[in-house]
Design an enzyme around this catalytic site. Structure first.
Site, PDB file in Angstrom:
ATOM      1  N   HIS A 131      41.320  33.934  49.884  1.00  0.00           N
ATOM      2  CA  HIS A 131      42.296  33.172  49.089  1.00  0.00           C
ATOM      3  C   HIS A 131      43.626  33.919  49.026  1.00  0.00           C
ATOM      4  O   HIS A 131      43.703  35.108  49.321  1.00  0.00           O
ATOM      5  CB  HIS A 131      41.785  32.946  47.665  1.00  0.00           C
ATOM      6  CG  HIS A 131      40.732  31.879  47.569  1.00  0.00           C
ATOM      7  ND1 HIS A 131      39.406  32.139  47.778  1.00  0.00           N
ATOM      8  CD2 HIS A 131      40.828  30.547  47.310  1.00  0.00           C
ATOM      9  CE1 HIS A 131      38.715  31.013  47.648  1.00  0.00           C
ATOM     10  NE2 HIS A 131      39.547  30.036  47.361  1.00  0.00           N
ATOM     11  N   LYS A 135      45.510  34.662  43.236  1.00  0.00           N
ATOM     12  CA  LYS A 135      44.262  34.215  42.596  1.00  0.00           C
ATOM     13  C   LYS A 135      43.772  35.262  41.587  1.00  0.00           C
ATOM     14  O   LYS A 135      43.674  36.447  41.909  1.00  0.00           O
ATOM     15  CB  LYS A 135      43.187  33.934  43.652  1.00  0.00           C
ATOM     16  CG  LYS A 135      41.938  33.320  43.062  1.00  0.00           C
ATOM     17  CD  LYS A 135      41.079  32.628  44.116  1.00  0.00           C
ATOM     18  CE  LYS A 135      39.792  32.069  43.532  1.00  0.00           C
ATOM     19  NZ  LYS A 135      39.982  31.111  42.431  1.00  0.00           N
TER      20      LYS A 135
HETATM   21  N1  LIG Z   1      38.133  23.301  41.516  1.00  0.00           N
HETATM   22  C1  LIG Z   1      39.035  23.258  42.483  1.00  0.00           C
HETATM   23  O1  LIG Z   1      38.984  22.401  43.394  1.00  0.00           O
HETATM   24  C2  LIG Z   1      40.166  24.228  42.458  1.00  0.00           C
HETATM   25  C3  LIG Z   1      40.248  25.121  41.435  1.00  0.00           C
HETATM   26  N2  LIG Z   1      41.337  25.936  41.324  1.00  0.00           N
HETATM   27  C4  LIG Z   1      41.388  26.741  40.105  1.00  0.00           C
HETATM   28  O2  LIG Z   1      42.351  26.133  39.240  1.00  0.00           O
HETATM   29  C5  LIG Z   1      42.987  27.115  38.428  1.00  0.00           C
HETATM   30  C6  LIG Z   1      44.501  26.997  38.563  1.00  0.00           C
HETATM   31  O3  LIG Z   1      44.880  27.281  39.878  1.00  0.00           O
HETATM   32  P1  LIG Z   1      46.438  27.322  40.282  1.00  0.00           P
HETATM   33  O4  LIG Z   1      47.109  26.043  39.935  1.00  0.00           O
HETATM   34  O5  LIG Z   1      46.456  27.813  41.680  1.00  0.00           O
HETATM   35  O6  LIG Z   1      46.954  28.469  39.299  1.00  0.00           O
HETATM   36  P2  LIG Z   1      48.445  28.763  38.789  1.00  0.00           P
HETATM   37  O7  LIG Z   1      48.463  30.176  38.350  1.00  0.00           O
HETATM   38  O8  LIG Z   1      49.433  28.316  39.809  1.00  0.00           O
HETATM   39  O9  LIG Z   1      48.595  27.799  37.497  1.00  0.00           O
HETATM   40  C7  LIG Z   1      47.996  28.070  36.265  1.00  0.00           C
HETATM   41  C8  LIG Z   1      48.700  27.264  35.210  1.00  0.00           C
HETATM   42  O10 LIG Z   1      48.035  27.426  33.951  1.00  0.00           O
HETATM   43  C9  LIG Z   1      49.042  27.556  32.972  1.00  0.00           C
HETATM   44  N3  LIG Z   1      48.591  28.110  31.697  1.00  0.00           N
HETATM   45  C10 LIG Z   1      48.678  29.376  31.203  1.00  0.00           C
HETATM   46  N4  LIG Z   1      48.204  29.410  29.934  1.00  0.00           N
HETATM   47  C11 LIG Z   1      47.857  28.140  29.606  1.00  0.00           C
HETATM   48  C12 LIG Z   1      47.349  27.516  28.440  1.00  0.00           C
HETATM   49  N5  LIG Z   1      47.103  28.207  27.307  1.00  0.00           N
HETATM   50  N6  LIG Z   1      47.099  26.176  28.476  1.00  0.00           N
HETATM   51  C13 LIG Z   1      47.326  25.464  29.592  1.00  0.00           C
HETATM   52  N7  LIG Z   1      47.857  25.989  30.707  1.00  0.00           N
HETATM   53  C14 LIG Z   1      48.089  27.316  30.727  1.00  0.00           C
HETATM   54  C15 LIG Z   1      50.100  28.408  33.651  1.00  0.00           C
HETATM   55  O11 LIG Z   1      51.321  28.352  32.957  1.00  0.00           O
HETATM   56  P3  LIG Z   1      52.362  29.597  33.041  1.00  0.00           P
HETATM   57  O12 LIG Z   1      52.676  29.728  34.498  1.00  0.00           O
HETATM   58  O13 LIG Z   1      53.477  29.147  32.197  1.00  0.00           O
HETATM   59  O14 LIG Z   1      51.612  30.787  32.509  1.00  0.00           O
HETATM   60  C16 LIG Z   1      50.166  27.663  34.985  1.00  0.00           C
HETATM   61  O15 LIG Z   1      50.954  26.502  34.866  1.00  0.00           O
HETATM   62  C17 LIG Z   1      42.384  28.469  38.885  1.00  0.00           C
HETATM   63  O16 LIG Z   1      41.322  28.785  38.011  1.00  0.00           O
HETATM   64  C18 LIG Z   1      41.844  28.170  40.281  1.00  0.00           C
HETATM   65  O17 LIG Z   1      40.770  28.989  40.651  1.00  0.00           O
HETATM   66  C19 LIG Z   1      42.350  25.942  42.228  1.00  0.00           C
HETATM   67  C20 LIG Z   1      42.295  25.098  43.303  1.00  0.00           C
HETATM   68  C21 LIG Z   1      41.193  24.169  43.509  1.00  0.00           C
HETATM   69  O1  LIG Z   2      42.286  29.609  43.109  1.00  0.00           O
HETATM   70  C1  LIG Z   2      42.281  28.848  44.104  1.00  0.00           C
HETATM   71  O2  LIG Z   2      43.281  28.673  44.798  1.00  0.00           O
HETATM   72  C2  LIG Z   2      41.040  28.132  44.416  1.00  0.00           C
HETATM   73  N1  LIG Z   2      40.074  28.190  43.566  1.00  0.00           N
HETATM   74  C3  LIG Z   2      38.821  27.532  43.635  1.00  0.00           C
HETATM   75  C4  LIG Z   2      37.707  28.543  43.668  1.00  0.00           C
HETATM   76  O3  LIG Z   2      37.789  29.563  42.951  1.00  0.00           O
HETATM   77  O4  LIG Z   2      36.724  28.324  44.375  1.00  0.00           O
HETATM   78  C5  LIG Z   2      38.768  26.486  44.709  1.00  0.00           C
HETATM   79  C6  LIG Z   2      39.581  26.769  45.934  1.00  0.00           C
HETATM   80  O5  LIG Z   2      38.860  27.608  46.778  1.00  0.00           O
HETATM   81  C7  LIG Z   2      40.967  27.298  45.634  1.00  0.00           C
END
Ligand SMILES: NC(=O)C1=CN([C@@H]2O[C@H](COP(=O)(O)OP(=O)(O)OC[C@H]3O[C@@H](n4cnc5c(N)ncnc54)[C@H](OP(=O)(O)O)[C@@H]3O)[C@@H](O)[C@H]2O)C=CC1
Ligand SMILES: O=C(O)C1=N[C@H](C(=O)O)C[C@H](O)C1
Length: 231
Positions: A131, A135
């Protein structure tokens, strides 16, 4: 649908783009105190945030009977409590460690391959995930799901990051700039290797899966998975 985004980072912004393209409206982009927002205006909440915030935000939605689609990883030690609160409040929930159609299929392939390989102990199984460098968690939620599926049929006792013990399933996590998400399962024998691999080319597959899940969840009550949505 009127969507409340819980988290507005890489995934939140990708969901916004694809959801608006499907005619939905993003009414909240929540990155701080959820209590400030009138959640009753939302048809559904989609959570891609951070491990520390996920449980409180998701259960706040359940208490107001707002259905939740959550993809945040790294908070699953509280999953059973979230399910309980969802059921107590007659709400609806879909969690997936990976929302893409490709990985939902890959999960099924992984289970079938593990079942087949349990009769061939000369093949040593391992998982690798790669990744992007921002992450927060390792191993990935997807790698943990894959590991738990393998453990159902394998003689290994548990999964472990960088495991060396014979009875542990080894997961290796690599962090490389701009990689959206790659997962590889290898079965290595002294004479050959069998590999299955899923490579995400962008975040669009994760985001589209989460939006389709949110559309499907409308007017339902209970706990569901991506298998319910797609198959
Ligand atoms: N299940 C799936 O298919 C996938 C899962 N993921 C998971 O999704 C999550 C997010 O990934 P990603 O978008 O890349 O991460 P980012 O770091 O880009 O985004 C995280 C977001 O969460 C916000 N945040 C921080 N604190 C809070 C709070 N108290 N309440 C709500 N939001 C908050 C951050 O805001 P700020 O920047 O202002 O701190 C930011 O906007 C990760 O856990 C990742 O592993 C990712 C891709 C696919
Ligand atoms: O953090 C990410 O980017 C992703 N998170 C998910 C995971 O932890 O498996 C899904 C995807 O692989 C991307």
């Amino acid at each position: 649908m009127k969507i409340a985004l819980l988290g507005y980072g890489k995934m939140g912004k990708t969901i916004e783009r694809l959801a608006e393209g499907r005619g939905h409206e993003i009414i909240f982009r929540i990155t701080d105190d959820i209590e400030k927002y009138d959640l009753q205006k939302a048809d559904v909440a989609i959570d891609f945030s951070v491990p520390d915030a996920a449980f409180n935000n998701i259960t706040t939605c359940f208490r107001q009977q707002i259905p939740v689609v959550s993809g945040t990883t790294g908070w699953l030690q509280q999953y059973d409590d979230a399910v309980k609160i969802c059921e107590e409040n007659n709400s609806a929930f879909i969690y997936a460690s990976n929302f893409s159609l490709g990985v939902t299929l890959f999960f099924e392939l992984n289970k079938q391959l593990a079942q087949m390989m349990k009769n061939f102990p000369e093949y040593k199984v391992g998982i690798e995930e790669i990744h992007h460098t921002q992450k927060l968690d390792a191993p990935s939620g997807t790698a943990i799901t894959l590991a738990e599926q393998i453990l159902e049929t394998s003689e290994k006792k548990a999964w472990k990051l960088d495991a060396v013990a014979e009875d542990e399933l080894r997961i290796t996590a690599k962090r490389i700039e701009n990689v959206p998400g790659t997962h590889i399962i290898s079965y290595d024998s002294p004479v050959d290797t069998i590999k299955i691999e899923h490579i995400a080319h962008s975040r669009d597959g994760f985001a589209l899966g989460a939006i389709v899940a949110a559309e499907w969840l409308q007017h339902k009550k209970g706990i569901f998975s991506m298998k319910d949505v797609l198959f």
